[in-house]
Design an enzyme around this catalytic site. Structure first.
Site, PDB file in Angstrom:
ATOM      1  N   GLY A 269      -6.350   0.746   6.931  1.00 21.62           N
ATOM      2  CA  GLY A 269      -5.881  -0.566   6.622  1.00 21.62           C
ATOM      3  C   GLY A 269      -6.576  -1.567   7.040  1.00 21.62           C
ATOM      4  O   GLY A 269      -6.954  -2.733   6.213  1.00 21.62           O
ATOM      5  N   CYS A 270      -7.505  -1.614   8.057  1.00 24.32           N
ATOM      6  CA  CYS A 270      -8.532  -2.359   8.497  1.00 24.32           C
ATOM      7  C   CYS A 270      -9.765  -2.377   7.445  1.00 24.32           C
ATOM      8  O   CYS A 270     -10.075  -3.810   6.905  1.00 24.32           O
ATOM      9  CB  CYS A 270      -9.179  -1.983   9.867  1.00 24.32           C
ATOM     10  SG  CYS A 270      -7.954  -1.774  11.142  1.00 24.32           S
TER      11      CYS A 270
ATOM     12  N   LYS B  84       0.857  -0.911  -0.054  1.00 24.20           N
ATOM     13  CA  LYS B  84       0.042  -0.037   0.078  1.00 24.20           C
ATOM     14  C   LYS B  84       0.970   1.320   0.023  1.00 24.20           C
ATOM     15  O   LYS B  84       1.650   1.437   0.808  1.00 24.20           O
ATOM     16  CB  LYS B  84      -0.927  -0.201   1.078  1.00 24.20           C
ATOM     17  CG  LYS B  84      -1.853  -1.377   1.201  1.00 24.20           C
ATOM     18  CD  LYS B  84      -2.557  -1.342   2.358  1.00 24.20           C
ATOM     19  CE  LYS B  84      -2.043  -1.533   3.760  1.00 24.20           C
ATOM     20  NZ  LYS B  84      -2.623  -1.846   5.149  1.00 24.20           N
TER      21      LYS B  84
HETATM   22  N1  PLP Z   1      -6.424  -0.371  17.010  1.00 24.87           N
HETATM   23  C1  PLP Z   1      -6.610  -1.664  16.607  1.00 24.87           C
HETATM   24  C2  PLP Z   1      -7.388  -2.503  17.396  1.00 24.87           C
HETATM   25  C3  PLP Z   1      -6.168  -1.808  15.103  1.00 24.87           C
HETATM   26  O1  PLP Z   1      -6.483  -2.857  14.641  1.00 24.87           O
HETATM   27  C4  PLP Z   1      -5.321  -0.677  14.352  1.00 24.87           C
HETATM   28  C5  PLP Z   1      -4.982  -0.792  13.180  1.00 24.87           C
HETATM   29  O2  PLP Z   1      -5.204  -2.059  12.324  1.00 24.87           O
HETATM   30  C6  PLP Z   1      -5.286   0.358  15.136  1.00 24.87           C
HETATM   31  C7  PLP Z   1      -5.819   0.604  16.339  1.00 24.87           C
HETATM   32  C8  PLP Z   1      -4.402   1.342  14.519  1.00 24.87           C
HETATM   33  O3  PLP Z   1      -5.040   2.211  13.633  1.00 24.87           O
HETATM   34  P1  PLP Z   1      -4.401   3.236  13.100  1.00 24.87           P
HETATM   35  O4  PLP Z   1      -2.983   3.211  12.945  1.00 24.87           O
HETATM   36  O5  PLP Z   1      -5.098   3.411  11.607  1.00 24.87           O
HETATM   37  O6  PLP Z   1      -4.815   4.473  13.760  1.00 24.87           O
END
Ligand code: PLP
Length: 262
Positions: free
Chosen positions: A211-212, A175
């Site tokens: 990403g999720c 990505k």
């Molecule tokens: N919390 C959880 C449970 C996650 O799965 C993720 C990312 O996959 C994050 C936090 C972090 O998300 P971000 O870096 O997009 O803020």
């Protein structure tokens, strides 16, 4: 009706932007049934992750065993794992039930800088989960951490992916969101040349959980019968439109939201 089921194995984000809640929201919006097993409970709000509490491995394994002994799943999305015992537990249950279409988002560090998987956990994920995966979806910093290669050119990206191929990773979606300009992702499949997917960059701070959403959308589209290449293209389109309809709550970063139309 023949329901299509996708399992997410991921962490819990109480603010709802990332993790299990983002995954289930994505599945619902894309018309597949979501089921979930929680690997870790985070304490976080829109400003960042305060702490991470991995779920007891026996409880995680028990969730997976009870679900998979009962329900036939068409794809699996794996997100945040927590630690080595959780990685081992997930690998054990995937080997026991052999569900198809395993999409691994190698979540390592939150945007706010909190480590979401220990260094030993990263090695365990590479050793035990990557060989079971259909696709892994690293961003550029994650690809650098996973391979030890500084990615500053197409050649270095190709070399990094070859290192992953050597540890039995079949397909990799790199990505490009962390580089400059448009968001260009590159899909390396075990056969054929790498293919790129272009999206105009959406300038926003509401990127928590992107990403999720992307990896869950890929899992959902693959579960619905799309080829991997098509699923990636569709998922990228889904993410782009969700970035235009964010939820922005709290004092920090909001998150993309699929099902909103206004
Ligand atoms: N919390 C959880 C449970 C996650 O799965 C993720 C990312 O996959 C994050 C936090 C972090 O998300 P971000 O870096 O997009 O803020």
């Amino acid at each position: 009706m023949n329901n299509i089921v996708v399992l997410t194995i991921a962490g819990f984000d109480p603010s709802g932007g990332a993790g299990i809640q983002a995954d289930l929201r994505t599945f619902e919006a894309l018309g597949v049934v979501g089921i979930s097993a929680i690997t870790a409970i985070t304490v976080q709000n829109s400003t960042g992750v305060k702490s991470v509490h991995a779920v007891e491995p026996d409880i995680l394994k028990s969730q997976l065993d009870f679900l998979l002994s009962d329900i036939k799943v068409h794809a699996v999305k794996i997100g945040m794992l927590g630690g080595v015992p959780q990685v081992e537990g997930v690998a054990e249950l995937l080997l026991k039930y052999r569900p198809p279409n395993i999409i691994v988002d190698p979540v390592l560090i939150s945007t706010s800088g909190k480590r979401l998987l220990s260094i030993e956990g990263v090695e365990a994920m590479k050793r035990m989960l990557f060989p079971l995966s259909t696709l892994i979806t690293p961003n550029l910093p994650e690809l650098e951490t996973l391979t030890g290669i500084k990615i500053d050119s197409q050649t270095s990206m190709d070399s990094a992916v070859r290192i992953l191929n050597k540890i039995s990773v079949q397909n990799v979606l790199v990505k490009g969101g962390h580089s400059e300009g448009d968001a260009i992702d590159t899909l390396y499949q075990s056969q054929g040349l790498p293919q790129t997917f272009h999206a105009t960059r959406v300038v926003t701070k509401n990127t928590h959980g992107t990403g999720c959403l992307l990896s869950s959308a890929i899992a959902a589209y693959v579960a619905k019968g799309n080829a991997l290449h098509d699923a990636v293209g569709l998922a990228k389109g889904t993410l782009s439109s969700a970035l235009h309809t964010p939820v922005s709550i709290g004092h920090g970063n909001g998150y993309p939201h699929i099902s909103r139309t206004i």
